[in-house]
Design an enzyme around this catalytic site. Sequence first.
Site, PDB file in Angstrom:
ATOM      1  CE1 TYR A   1     -20.075  10.935 -43.697  1.00 38.81           C
ATOM      2  CE2 TYR A   1     -22.088  12.145 -43.236  1.00 38.81           C
ATOM      3  CZ  TYR A   1     -21.336  11.347 -44.074  1.00 38.81           C
ATOM      4  OH  TYR A   1     -21.822  10.969 -45.286  1.00 38.81           O
TER       5      TYR A   1
ATOM      6  CE  LYS B   1     -30.389   2.352 -42.138  1.00 42.19           C
ATOM      7  NZ  LYS B   1     -30.698   2.682 -43.208  1.00 42.19           N
TER       8      LYS B   1
ATOM      9  CB  CYS C   1     -71.499  14.156 -52.056  1.00 37.81           C
ATOM     10  SG  CYS C   1     -70.988  14.941 -50.509  1.00 37.81           S
TER      11      CYS C   1
ATOM     12  CB  CYS D   1     -72.099  19.810 -50.240  1.00 36.89           C
ATOM     13  SG  CYS D   1     -71.536  18.462 -49.188  1.00 36.89           S
TER      14      CYS D   1
HETATM   15  S1  IVH Z   1     -19.777   7.580 -42.305  1.00 37.18           S
HETATM   16  C1  IVH Z   1     -16.544   5.847 -44.813  1.00 37.18           C
HETATM   17  N1  IVH Z   1     -21.204   9.031 -40.652  1.00 37.18           N
HETATM   18  O1  IVH Z   1     -25.071   7.136 -44.173  1.00 37.18           O
HETATM   19  C2  IVH Z   1     -17.543   6.765 -44.211  1.00 37.18           C
HETATM   20  N2  IVH Z   1     -22.213   8.314 -42.674  1.00 37.18           N
HETATM   21  O2  IVH Z   1     -25.383   4.349 -45.009  1.00 37.18           O
HETATM   22  C3  IVH Z   1     -18.912   6.322 -44.478  1.00 37.18           C
HETATM   23  N3  IVH Z   1     -24.514   9.120 -42.974  1.00 37.18           N
HETATM   24  O3  IVH Z   1     -23.791   7.485 -47.392  1.00 37.18           O
HETATM   25  C4  IVH Z   1     -19.972   7.202 -43.977  1.00 37.18           C
HETATM   26  N4  IVH Z   1     -24.640  10.258 -41.102  1.00 37.18           N
HETATM   27  O4  IVH Z   1     -24.709   9.550 -46.295  1.00 37.18           O
HETATM   28  C5  IVH Z   1     -21.192   8.375 -41.827  1.00 37.18           C
HETATM   29  N5  IVH Z   1     -22.334  10.356 -39.111  1.00 37.18           N
HETATM   30  C6  IVH Z   1     -22.305   9.690 -40.274  1.00 37.18           C
HETATM   31  C7  IVH Z   1     -23.420   9.687 -41.141  1.00 37.18           C
HETATM   32  C8  IVH Z   1     -23.341   8.967 -42.338  1.00 37.18           C
HETATM   33  C9  IVH Z   1     -25.278   9.896 -42.214  1.00 37.18           C
HETATM   34  C10 IVH Z   1     -24.950   8.525 -44.256  1.00 37.18           C
HETATM   35  C11 IVH Z   1     -23.996   8.773 -45.383  1.00 37.18           C
HETATM   36  C12 IVH Z   1     -23.718   7.439 -46.015  1.00 37.18           C
HETATM   37  C13 IVH Z   1     -24.798   6.589 -45.450  1.00 37.18           C
HETATM   38  C14 IVH Z   1     -24.318   5.173 -45.317  1.00 37.18           C
END
Ligand code: IVH
Length: 727
Positions: free
Chosen positions: A290, A374, A468, A491
């Site tokens: 990513y 989140k 039991c 049992c």
């Molecule tokens: S971007 C500077 N993209 O989330 C870039 N992180 O809470 C920072 N993660 O440690 C990360 N999917 O392990 C990014 N599509 C995504 C992601 C991602 C999972 C995780 C990653 C990071 C954590 C941050």
Amino acid sequence: MNNHNFLAGLFFCYDVSYLLSSNFHATVAPRDLAVLHGGCVAFLVTPVANFDTLALPTDRYVIIIDNMNKNEAKKKIEGLREKIRHHDYLYYVKDQPEISDAEFDKLFRQLQDLEKQHPDLVTDDSPTQRVGGEPLKEFKTVVHKKPLQSLDNAMNEEELQAFDKRVREALEKDKIDYVCELKMDGLAVALQYKKGKFSVGSTRGDGVRGEDITQNLKTVKSIPLVLNDPVDLEVRGEVYLPYDDFVSLNEDRMEQGEATFANPRNAAAGSLRQLDPKIAASRPLDIFLYYGQAKLKSHYEILEYMKKLGFKTNPNTRLCHGIEEVKKYIKHWDTAREKLPYEIDGIVVKVDSISDQEKLGATSRAPRWAIAFKYPPMQAVTTVERIEVQVGRTGAITPVAHLKPVHLAGVTVKRATLHNEDEIKRKDIKIFDHVIVQRAGEVIPEVVKVIKEKRTGHERSFHMPVKCPVCGGELYRPEGEAITRCINAACPAQVKGRIGLFTSREAMDIEHVGPAVVDQLVENKLIKDVADLYKLEKNDLLDLERFADKSAQNVIDSIESSKNRPYDRLLYGLGIRMVGRHVATLIAQNYDSLEDLFDVKEEELEKIHGVGKKVAASIAHFFGEKENQQLIERLKKYGVNIKAKKARGPQPLKGKTFVLTGTLETLSRPEAEDLIRSLGGHPSSSVSKKTDYIVAGAEPGSKYDKAKKLGVKIISEKEFKKIALNE
Ligand code: IVH
């Protein structure tokens, strides 16, 4: 001199390397040898062993052996690597394989053999180097060139809106282009490439320093070892384990008597942080990348570029114009995530323009140009209404929390396992507590923690019963073990559990004898063990409630027809600890009769590939007991098949995995599964890239679509029978 040495010693062969690596032996008479022009050698062979397994069309072959020089070998090796890389890419990154597994294996073995002949030509980036080398003593530390930052979180829409406002104000723009990505719940890794070759892979660690897990990462097939462009580059991504693989890994571990992983994330992290790379190699880990740096204007373009280089990026990534589109994306995945084959815990929203990202910069902890929205975890809050204990077929006493029903990840949860006494103490769970429950994959819900702030003082502690709850017998918890057990083998809970397993679909598949009927039979003292089933008469049943002539006859008929099941089903149905379906098949492949297992030695069983120490001990113990031997003798006396079907015929399905979906016309599910097993194949319930064939009957289910997506070969019942029985 046998043929094998002869070939290996004198010539470099590539056309027959495949045959040789299949343990093929043939005798070659000198008169059959001929030296052809150009240094090639041909000879006629009459195969003597193992040849039939190759399923080749005739029984005499001219094999041409090419006397290659080093340069030619190098060229051939490079050509093969190129091909294998391409097919690995199509299979693991694109999910669109173009050749069969057998064809791929052939290429791979050719390369392996060539490299064996020319060890000096083996390079680190060869596809053969993915299998996992020698265990390490410890991981080296890697100092990240640029820290792996974390992300700020938005827990709700207001916080997301506030992020957008901050960004717009700082950039003095009305509308921002954002890239939205799924936030994988796995382990963050950084991959360095030098001149297009994978050089170092590391964990995030504390963000500044991570661990060098290069060897383990090389086993992840979707990580390219060589890029399509010889660039220097660092990329970042998340390694994860798909749900299905997580579930089967846990099943295997349970079968082997090992501790299970609590969730896919722990399983992925645990696999990558093993010093022995063979462990990671044995687990189907996957990755989505990513983040990468390139001289391009936008993050979206960088992702496209990474794709071109050969990296696997998530296909659900979208470019959204403005925050309203971002909200729609987030809303969509809030529910759609339940159907993903892997776990996500949110959405990452990133400012698309790289120059804007630079303007926004970063805090010491996280970039200002991105935020993680989140999702509430697939968890819910509810209360414990009561705690009851269940007595399993092994006598294990499992405390179960009965909860106020709560909706969670698409289902209503009413109960959660509390595992054992120690877990209740560790989590300090009391009756009437508010608790957080969670589902990971298809695992039964569990209580994550108690919300202590909500306690009123009216909560009541739970105490394990001393007797039991089913038979009133004594309970026993061996020193150093977590499980309390009812030690009375008679049992009723244990008796019902054992018989229930025996009659189940996976075991003896006795159709009309479900849990309710088993309860009735045991409670009315008609049966007390599995052998008693075969003594039952129709009249015994007619005296019971809800039984009439027809239903009684059905029970008798289905018990009768179970007498002929393959004996591995019977072995599984006996409920020996740590003997699941898979182990039962392995044992049945190595022993001709259950009687051959009486007084078998643990060490002997351990020699079977796939049977560990604990499993061997458990089997040896079971068959050493007089009572168990007597039970098997009684089953035999009643006409139950306890032997392997003799004269194992050809094994045309050897090594192939089949998944059945829909209704077949001429075979029931268990019949089709037994047929597959008896011909050397492996029936499986879930589709993965490892599946060789899907046999689709009428009205196939979702497995059909998944198979299509993965490019697994879909065949009809007719085609299946052609492959299996040559019909
Ligand atoms: S971007 C500077 N993209 O989330 C870039 N992180 O809470 C920072 N993660 O440690 C990360 N999917 O392990 C990014 N599509 C995504 C992601 C991602 C999972 C995780 C990653 C990071 C954590 C941050």
